[in-house]
Enzyme design. Structure first.
Site, PDB file in Angstrom:
ATOM      1  N   PRO A   1       0.674  -1.123   0.106  1.00 40.50           N
ATOM      2  CA  PRO A   1      -0.066   0.044  -0.060  1.00 40.50           C
ATOM      3  C   PRO A   1       0.815   1.346   0.094  1.00 40.50           C
ATOM      4  O   PRO A   1       2.262   1.352   0.324  1.00 40.50           O
ATOM      5  CB  PRO A   1      -0.686  -0.217   1.321  1.00 40.50           C
ATOM      6  CG  PRO A   1       0.226  -1.019   2.247  1.00 40.50           C
ATOM      7  CD  PRO A   1       0.898  -1.766   1.287  1.00 40.50           C
ATOM      8  N   CYS A   2       0.272   2.117  -0.208  1.00 38.24           N
ATOM      9  CA  CYS A   2       0.849   3.708  -0.279  1.00 38.24           C
ATOM     10  C   CYS A   2       1.519   4.008   1.217  1.00 38.24           C
ATOM     11  O   CYS A   2       0.757   3.546   2.267  1.00 38.24           O
ATOM     12  CB  CYS A   2      -0.214   4.684  -0.764  1.00 38.24           C
ATOM     13  SG  CYS A   2       0.334   6.362  -0.815  1.00 38.24           S
ATOM     14  N   PRO A   3       2.530   4.526   1.405  1.00 37.87           N
ATOM     15  CA  PRO A   3       3.482   5.152   0.327  1.00 37.87           C
ATOM     16  C   PRO A   3       4.799   3.873  -0.163  1.00 37.87           C
ATOM     17  O   PRO A   3       5.526   4.495  -0.429  1.00 37.87           O
ATOM     18  CB  PRO A   3       4.025   6.210   1.120  1.00 37.87           C
ATOM     19  CG  PRO A   3       4.034   5.676   2.611  1.00 37.87           C
ATOM     20  CD  PRO A   3       2.811   4.720   2.769  1.00 37.87           C
TER      21      PRO A   3
ATOM     22  N   ASP B   1      -0.617  -0.498  -6.209  1.00 43.03           N
ATOM     23  CA  ASP B   1      -1.556   0.495  -5.718  1.00 43.03           C
ATOM     24  C   ASP B   1      -1.808   1.571  -6.622  1.00 43.03           C
ATOM     25  O   ASP B   1      -0.777   2.294  -7.161  1.00 43.03           O
ATOM     26  CB  ASP B   1      -0.571   1.025  -4.468  1.00 43.03           C
ATOM     27  CG  ASP B   1      -1.363   2.023  -3.450  1.00 43.03           C
ATOM     28  OD1 ASP B   1      -2.476   2.381  -4.118  1.00 43.03           O
ATOM     29  OD2 ASP B   1      -0.577   2.602  -2.633  1.00 43.03           O
TER      30      ASP B   1
ATOM     31  N   ASP C   1       1.492   9.371  -7.133  1.00 44.51           N
ATOM     32  CA  ASP C   1       2.946   9.459  -6.328  1.00 44.51           C
ATOM     33  C   ASP C   1       4.119   9.453  -6.926  1.00 44.51           C
ATOM     34  O   ASP C   1       4.923  10.403  -6.956  1.00 44.51           O
ATOM     35  CB  ASP C   1       3.182   8.337  -5.057  1.00 44.51           C
ATOM     36  CG  ASP C   1       1.807   8.407  -4.027  1.00 44.51           C
ATOM     37  OD1 ASP C   1       1.255   9.589  -4.268  1.00 44.51           O
ATOM     38  OD2 ASP C   1       1.648   7.367  -3.463  1.00 44.51           O
TER      39      ASP C   1
END
Length: 88
Positions: free
Chosen positions: A25-27, A52, A58
């Site tokens: 998942p982010c980040p 993701d 991002d």
């Protein structure tokens, strides 16, 4: 002027060092990319693989804000691929 010296050599996309951040998942994909950019020798072509959806925003933002060239970005099914070069 020698035009052939002004043209960059073709990129061998398949020889990129792969960073596999699929399922993270982010980040985490961005952090994995930043770590690889620091650890690899300058000039190394890197390919980040992520799933993701936030990675699209991002990685594009990171490239723009850091001044690094995002050489290629693509969506494939539920995955995303990004290519950048490690720089000093």
């Amino acid at each position: 002027m020698n035009l052939s010296s002004d043209i960059a050599p073709p990129v061998d996309w398949d020889r990129a060092v792969e960073i596999d951040a699929r399922g993270q998942p982010c980040p985490q994909p961005l952090l994995a990319l930043r770590r690889a950019l620091r650890e690899q020798p300058p000039g190394t072509l890197l390919q980040l693989r992520a799933t993701d959806p936030a990675s699209w925003r991002d990685i594009h933002s990171f490239a723009e804000l850091s001044g690094r060239a995002l050489l290629r970005a693509e969506r494939r099914g539920d995955g995303f691929n990004y290519w950048l070069r490690a720089t000093p």
